[in-house]
Write a protein that holds these residues in place. Structure first.
Motif, PDB file in Angstrom:
ATOM      1  N   TYR A   1      60.793 -33.629  58.281  1.00 17.26           N
ATOM      2  CA  TYR A   1      60.540 -34.891  58.978  1.00 17.26           C
ATOM      3  C   TYR A   1      59.072 -34.940  59.343  1.00 17.26           C
ATOM      4  O   TYR A   1      58.544 -34.010  59.939  1.00 17.26           O
TER       5      TYR A   1
ATOM      6  N   PHE B   1      58.715 -48.996  54.147  1.00 18.57           N
ATOM      7  CA  PHE B   1      59.595 -47.848  53.958  1.00 18.57           C
ATOM      8  C   PHE B   1      60.857 -48.251  53.199  1.00 18.57           C
ATOM      9  O   PHE B   1      61.259 -49.416  53.211  1.00 18.57           O
ATOM     10  N   PHE B   2      61.466 -47.264  52.548  1.00 17.78           N
ATOM     11  CA  PHE B   2      62.794 -47.505  51.972  1.00 17.78           C
ATOM     12  C   PHE B   2      63.790 -46.591  52.656  1.00 17.78           C
ATOM     13  O   PHE B   2      63.426 -45.571  53.238  1.00 17.78           O
ATOM     14  N   LEU B   3      65.039 -46.982  52.612  1.00 24.03           N
ATOM     15  CA  LEU B   3      66.085 -46.224  53.293  1.00 24.03           C
ATOM     16  C   LEU B   3      66.572 -45.114  52.366  1.00 24.03           C
ATOM     17  O   LEU B   3      67.038 -45.391  51.256  1.00 24.03           O
ATOM     18  N   GLU B   4      66.443 -43.885  52.806  1.00 22.06           N
ATOM     19  CA  GLU B   4      66.957 -42.789  51.981  1.00 22.06           C
ATOM     20  C   GLU B   4      68.464 -42.664  52.140  1.00 22.06           C
ATOM     21  O   GLU B   4      69.203 -42.716  51.176  1.00 22.06           O
ATOM     22  N   ASP B   5      68.881 -42.456  53.376  1.00 22.53           N
ATOM     23  CA  ASP B   5      70.319 -42.409  53.613  1.00 22.53           C
ATOM     24  C   ASP B   5      70.578 -42.516  55.103  1.00 22.53           C
ATOM     25  O   ASP B   5      69.647 -42.540  55.914  1.00 22.53           O
TER      26      ASP B   5
ATOM     27  N   HIS C   1      67.283 -42.018  57.596  1.00 27.49           N
ATOM     28  CA  HIS C   1      66.101 -41.425  56.972  1.00 27.49           C
ATOM     29  C   HIS C   1      65.342 -42.473  56.187  1.00 27.49           C
ATOM     30  O   HIS C   1      65.927 -43.159  55.355  1.00 27.49           O
TER      31      HIS C   1
ATOM     32  N   ASP D   1      61.678 -43.286  53.955  1.00 22.15           N
ATOM     33  CA  ASP D   1      60.534 -42.689  53.264  1.00 22.15           C
ATOM     34  C   ASP D   1      59.765 -43.820  52.594  1.00 22.15           C
ATOM     35  O   ASP D   1      60.212 -44.962  52.588  1.00 22.15           O
ATOM     36  N   ARG D   2      58.615 -43.471  52.073  1.00 25.88           N
ATOM     37  CA  ARG D   2      57.760 -44.520  51.528  1.00 25.88           C
ATOM     38  C   ARG D   2      57.307 -44.119  50.134  1.00 25.88           C
ATOM     39  O   ARG D   2      57.120 -42.943  49.857  1.00 25.88           O
ATOM     40  N   PHE D   3      57.164 -45.099  49.253  1.00 22.12           N
ATOM     41  CA  PHE D   3      56.787 -44.810  47.866  1.00 22.12           C
ATOM     42  C   PHE D   3      55.308 -44.461  47.746  1.00 22.12           C
ATOM     43  O   PHE D   3      54.934 -43.441  47.187  1.00 22.12           O
ATOM     44  N   ASP D   4      54.460 -45.341  48.257  1.00 20.41           N
ATOM     45  CA  ASP D   4      53.031 -45.190  47.956  1.00 20.41           C
ATOM     46  C   ASP D   4      52.358 -44.179  48.874  1.00 20.41           C
ATOM     47  O   ASP D   4      51.359 -43.579  48.517  1.00 20.41           O
TER      48      ASP D   4
ATOM     49  N   PRO E   1      53.952 -41.228  50.856  1.00 20.64           N
ATOM     50  CA  PRO E   1      55.189 -40.573  51.268  1.00 20.64           C
ATOM     51  C   PRO E   1      55.098 -39.955  52.645  1.00 20.64           C
ATOM     52  O   PRO E   1      54.057 -39.442  53.071  1.00 20.64           O
TER      53      PRO E   1
ATOM     54  N   ARG F   1      58.364 -38.874  55.738  1.00 24.59           N
ATOM     55  CA  ARG F   1      59.723 -39.195  56.153  1.00 24.59           C
ATOM     56  C   ARG F   1      59.780 -39.529  57.640  1.00 24.59           C
ATOM     57  O   ARG F   1      59.212 -38.825  58.467  1.00 24.59           O
TER      58      ARG F   1
ATOM     59  N   ARG G   1      63.185 -50.760  46.690  1.00 21.77           N
ATOM     60  CA  ARG G   1      62.886 -50.328  48.052  1.00 21.77           C
ATOM     61  C   ARG G   1      64.023 -50.728  49.003  1.00 21.77           C
ATOM     62  O   ARG G   1      64.465 -49.943  49.823  1.00 21.77           O
TER      63      ARG G   1
ATOM     64  N   GLN H   1      56.620 -48.080  39.709  1.00 19.36           N
ATOM     65  CA  GLN H   1      56.158 -47.345  40.886  1.00 19.36           C
ATOM     66  C   GLN H   1      56.143 -45.852  40.556  1.00 19.36           C
ATOM     67  O   GLN H   1      57.167 -45.274  40.227  1.00 19.36           O
TER      68      GLN H   1
ATOM     69  N   TYR I   1      56.573 -42.831  41.692  1.00 19.63           N
ATOM     70  CA  TYR I   1      57.045 -42.070  42.846  1.00 19.63           C
ATOM     71  C   TYR I   1      57.933 -40.951  42.334  1.00 19.63           C
ATOM     72  O   TYR I   1      58.954 -41.188  41.680  1.00 19.63           O
TER      73      TYR I   1
ATOM     74  N   ARG J   1      72.373 -36.525  49.948  1.00 24.22           N
ATOM     75  CA  ARG J   1      71.906 -37.832  49.491  1.00 24.22           C
ATOM     76  C   ARG J   1      71.965 -37.851  47.967  1.00 24.22           C
ATOM     77  O   ARG J   1      71.225 -37.141  47.301  1.00 24.22           O
TER      78      ARG J   1
END
Lengths: 186, 386, 174, 323
Positions: A30, A53-57, A72, A74-77, A79, A81, B231, B245, B247, B348
């Motif tokens: 984290y 951010f995107f939702l991991e889980d 959780h 996280d971000r693509f561009d 990263p 958490r 996303r 992307q 990633y 996950r």
């Protein structure tokens, strides 16, 4: 709601006392980790959404104080958490669904409903996802009374006060959040 | 002869709960769980207008085994083979996520040689997974032959892996603090040979399949998924990279020794099934690059930490450990109370998030395209259902 | 003797075909299921094609199969498939005796009129069938009868265009 | 006169029996060939266990199909349901009656041979419709709907591609069409009408529901399309008729474009069979090589490419003939 809030207020005081200096600097995966109240969840998630951010889980824990939902992100561009932890009362479920911000949360929430029986407020389609619809008995990941652990036992040396998400600092922190090991892929 | 299938109430729980749109000229089609192109036991309830999909709703859980509960009742070493059973195609990545999470919580160090072995075997496994996807995807599109060619290559890789890991598909090779057995010279030479062979094979695949006119018509501009859709649904892996992307967990949160290798992250801006196809084809070549570099730089040393505990007992706390699987980001959220089994282990599954966008993307497409989209997401149902 | 036998055989074949046509007609009218009715229609069409064969006009017979069985019935079938028909329509109630009589009269009437007309002004080929070459048939259509022939094709084109327009109108309504 | 009719009748009955045998034999050979060729293309041995080189595999397959339970879906019109495979099979047998296998090997030499084949092969669609409708299965229904649109659409370019040959020869008689061509390959119509041949071949693939146009039975989309519910002999009949129509298509192609039984040195049925099997092998080769096209693409190929090209080809041919 109020019941839960009291608990999380009482927890930090003990936490404060237990805090010692010989903390092991362990990377837990984290980069930022917050406790938020169910009331603030939507706003916090919205802020994360705006920060890209995107939702991991969505993970969930059964503990003495109730359920702890861990979102959780996280971000693509860039990263990094972010964990959002919401304490949830065992009886009164007041945690809102975030499916309208992250449609992907739909299934994660249904999974929590399956395994823990948490009813998300405002979820449009809260049906069993992975379990058999005819499943009898309590949700499978509910622990026995004796097996439950408290926040303190599971997270020694952790601040469990809900963060004030209106705070500028919160916004700044999540915007600048990044993995220390992160290097630009170029 | 009543074929008014919208009024059919004989369906099961999910069929009855399915809310069709308020149109009168549509048909409800139950695709799966034994449909040939849902790869195992996925079920999708479709509302179709002619052959156009109005609404699609996947129904999961036909192969659900409650791996998360098993983690709570089994001790850590007992649980080692379990992650491999979730995603049987990229078993090693799942195993890695598990041992990685435990190692991170325990602060256990992994010898360098073991890290290299892990990288080599995991990448070989990734190639295997992509090859099977490639064959199965073309099978979905009606071409039978490629899967046979893919299995030709897979067999060789599985033979190589079998000698060191002891199994062919659901590997349980990684241990806390290393791997279960060392690799030998034969493994190295065979792997090198296979890498050289694969390079030639990829040229053939490109000429035979990728450049086929009908294939291109079936995958280009089909199932366009924007980065923002990815996303919102949390899609990762080739699905995300097929949208342009770059990633990759191997770069974004470098674990193990991946930061020492020189490899590219293929990404295609087309956002369509072709993009995802090309990403996977390129990724296999990148994997070969990594394997060759790792073989060249393979250090001597222990294959497992000499002080690695037989019975792992991580201290109380929680960690999140993510690795890059063939289908995307595999994450494990491990919470320990200091006991000999996990207090909570959340898996996950990348396929879970990848599939969740299907309902949105498949709207308005033809059934044939839906099959193409479904295939391009590279689903492994046991992983999604866990 | 020989002649008689062959003539008998010819009668048998002829009435066999007629029986098939009539049976097909009855199936068409009486069956509750639309698909079975269509099957009856197809049986009738095959019987008629057989009659063409008997009259030494195999080309016309085959055209009957090609166009009516292979194309028209298939399109009717397609329409049935798309329209969701069930066996409880307007005509599924009890049939009164009067209706039956009228129906029989109505069905016999064309047979009587057309039959008498055909017998009175029969061309010689009705008794001794002669095979007409396809080439001559084509000439026949395209030289003396070109106008009606073209008019029929025009009619068909108009009908097709009308169908297409109707479909588009229906789509627009949605 | 009484002598004449029974002899024709006898010839016809014997011919029917012979064609049935031919269809059966061809199916056996083709099943084996298809599996072996598929194996060759897949780089695997193909059937190998039953008999030497798996030569008895088709019989084993047949035996298995005969032994399977006959199953009628709930709520289906069982009469029509079982009628469908028969309707599919019967016209195929009739078509073989008019095919000239050799200079002296033709059961009925009629002036309308080609029209007969075109008429009777069209009936197959009907079988497909009935099968799809009576199966009480949505996949079958979709398969049947696809089958109808496909064969109705492809019949047009098929006829248009056959027409130039009819104009060139001035007859529908298959025997005459074959003898109109010379013995050597450059005297065949495939040389003067290459475009028509290609169009004909594509349409033949589509009409026989062969890959890449096997949409009515696309297994990855519609499980098995119109014959999803059929088991045992019902399925076997569909299977058999598919092969029979393949053979018919190859026969017609060989007669119209490849000189039929005419061949270098000595004319005869051996040339005919060789040509038919070459065409069949190409069909099998295509099936194991290409992915399936999509439904709208299939119709686009037909309406936007094949029909205009066929019309163009026809016009050019007419112009050349007129000049």
């Amino acid at each position: 709601m109020s019941d839960q809030a009291e608990k999380s207020v009482t927890a930090p005081e003990k936490e404060e006392a237990a805090k010692t200096e010989e903390k092991v600097p362990l990377y837990t995966g984290y980069d930022l980790d917050y406790f938020v109240t169910p009331k603030d969840l939507i706003d916090a998630v919205r802020k994360l959404d705006q920060a890209g951010f995107f939702l991991e889980d969505i993970s969930c824990l059964d503990m003495k104080e109730g359920f702890q939902l861990v979102y959780h992100f996280d971000r693509f561009d860039q990263p990094g958490r972010v964990g959002l932890r919401v304490m949830q009362d065992r009886e009164n479920h007041d945690v809102p669904s975030i499916h309208h911000i992250y449609p992907g949360a739909d299934w994660h929430e249904r999974e929590c409903f399956d395994f823990f029986g948490i009813r998300f407020k405002g979820h449009p389609n809260l049906l069993p996802l992975l379990l058999d619809p005819d499943h009898q008995g309590p949700p499978p990941l509910i622990k026995d009374e004796s097996a439950r652990k408290s926040l303190e036992e599971l997270y020694p040396d952790r601040v469990t006060t809900p963060v004030n998400i209106e705070d500028e600092q919160f916004t700044r922190e999540i915007t600048n959040c990044s993995n220390p090991k992160y290097r630009n892929p170029s | 002869m009543n074929l008014d299938l919208r009024l059919d109430t004989s369906g099961d729980f999910y069929a009855q709960k399915f809310q069709p749109t308020k149109r009168e000229d549509t048909l409800i089609l139950n695709m799966g769980p034994q449909h040939p192109s849902t790869h195992g036991v996925l079920r999708i309830i479709l509302e179709i207008d002619g052959e156009y999909i109005v609404r699609a709703q996947p129904v999961l859980g036909y192969i659900h085994r409650m791996h998360e509960k098993m983690a709570e009742v089994m001790s850590y070493p007992q649980y080692l083979p379990n992650p491999a059973r979730t995603d049987y195609l990229h078993a090693l990545a799942w195993g890695w996520a598990h041992v990685g999470a435990v190692e991170r919580l325990m602060g256990l160090e992994v010898p360098e040689r073991a890290e290299f072995i892990r990288v080599i075997t995991c990448e070989l496994n990734r190639i295997n997974s992509h090859l099977l996807w490639w064959g199965a995807y073309l099978l979905d599109l009606g071409a039978f032959t490629p899967i046979m060619y893919a299995f030709d290559d897979r067999e060789i890789i599985m033979d190589i892996m079998q000698r060191v890991t002891g199994s062919r598909l659901t590997y349980c090779y990684y241990r806390f603090g290393g791997v279960s057995g060392d690799i030998d010279d034969r493994f190295v030479s065979e792997t090198r040979e296979q890498c050289a062979r694969m390079k030639e094979r990829f040229k053939m695949y490109k000429a035979l399949v990728t450049e086929n006119f009908i294939l291109r018509k079936r995958v280009e501009e089909i199932g366009e998924i924007s980065v923002d859709t990815c996303r919102r649904y949390g899609a990762t892996g080739p699905v995300l990279r097929g949208s342009g992307q770059e990633y990759d967990v191997r770069r974004a949160e470098p674990y193990s020794v991946y930061d020492r290798f020189d490899f590219n992250i293929p990404a295609y801006n087309d956002c369509d099934a072709m993009g995802r196809y090309l990403v996977r084809m390129d990724e296999m070549q990148e994997s070969i690059k990594i394997i060759e570099q790792a073989l060249d730089a393979l250090p001597e040393g222990d294959f497992i930490h000499p002080k690695a505990p037989k019975r792992a007992k991580p201290p109380a706390g929680d960690v999140y450990f993510a690795v890059e699987g063939a289908r995307g980001k595999i994450g494990m959220h491990l919470v320990s109370d200091g006991g000999k089994s996990a207090y909570r282990l959340k898996l996950r599954a990348p396929g879970f998030s990848n599939l969740s966008l299907f309902g949105e993307v498949s709207q308005g497409t033809l059934i044939s395209d839906a099959v193409s989209i479904l295939g391009s997401l590279d689903l492994v149902i046991p992983e999604i259902d866990r | 003797m020989d002649n008689l036998a062959s003539e008998n055989l010819a009668w048998i074949v002829l009435f066999g075909h007629i029986a098939i046509i009539v049976a097909g007609g009855f199936i068409t009218v009486l069956s509750e299921s639309l698909v079975r009715a269509l099957m009856g229609l197809i049986l009738t069409l095959f019987g008629v094609a057989g009659l063409f064969f008997l009259m030494a006009a195999p080309f016309i017979g085959l055209m009957q199969i090609l166009i009516y069985v292979g194309a028209v019935s298939v399109l009717i079938f397609f329409a049935i498939m798309l329209t969701n028909a069930w066996p409880g329509g307007d005509e599924s109630g009890n049939i009164s005796g009067k209706k039956v009589i009228f129906a029989i009269l109505a069905s016999i009437a064309p047979a009587v009129f057309l039959g008498s007309a055909a017998l009175r002004t029969a061309p010689p080929s009705i008794f001794v069938p002669e095979e007409t070459e396809v080439r001559e048939l084509g000439r026949f259509f395209l030289e003396p009868y070109i106008l009606p022939f073209e008019l029929i094709s025009l009619l068909l084109t108009v009908a097709m265009a009308g169908a297409v327009i109707l479909v588009f109108e229906r789509r627009k309504k949605k | 006169m009484i002598e004449a009719i029974p002899i024709q009748l006898v010839i016809m009955l014997v011919g029917l029996a012979a064609t049935m045998a031919f269809v059966g034999l061809n199916a056996i050979v083709l099943v084996y060939l298809e599996r072996k060729v598929a194996g060759f293309i897949h780089r695997r041995p193909g059937p190998y266990e039953v008999g030497p080189h798996g030569i008895l595999q088709p019989f084993a397959d047949g035996l298995k199909l005969v032994g399977k339970q006959i199953f009628t879906p709930k709520g289906a019109d069982s009469f029509l349901y079982w009628l469908a495979p028969m309707i599919s099979m019967a016209p195929a047998v009739v078509c073989f009656l008019v095919i000239p296998f050799g200079p002296h090997l033709q059961i009925i030499n009629t002036n309308v041979g080609l029209v007969l084949i075109l008429a009777f092969t069209g009936v197959n669609v009907l079988a497909l419709c009935i099968a799809g409708w009576t199966s009480q299965n949505k996949y079958s229904l979709l398969g049947a709907a696809r089958g109808v649109s496909q064969s109705v659409a492809y019949e047009i370019p098929l006829l248009l591609s056959v027409l130039p040959i009819i104009f060139l020869t001035g007859t529908f008689n298959l025997f005459d069409i074959a003898t109109n061509q010379g013995s050597w390959p450059w005297q065949w119509f495939v040389v003067t009408q290459p475009l028509a041949f290609i169009i004909f071949f594509i349409c033949a693939l589509a009409e026989t529901n062969r890959a890449p146009f096997d949409l009515p039975e696309a297994e990855s989309e519609l499980t098995a399309g119109f014959h999803t519910e059929y088991s045992g002999m019902g399925f076997a009949l569909f299977f058999l008729s598919e092969y029979a129509y393949m053979v018919i298509a190859a026969c017609v192609g060989a007669i119209l474009f490849l000189g039929g039984f005419k061949g270098p040195i000595v004319d005869g049925w051996w040339w005919f069979l060789a040509k038919v099997y070459i065409l069949l092998l190409i069909m099998i080769w295509i099936r194991w090589t290409f992915p399936r096209v999509r439904f709208d693409q299939l119709l686009n190929i037909c309406w936007k490419w094949l029909i205009p090209l066929a019309i163009l080809n026809l016009l050019i041919t007419l112009l050349v003939i007129a000049l």
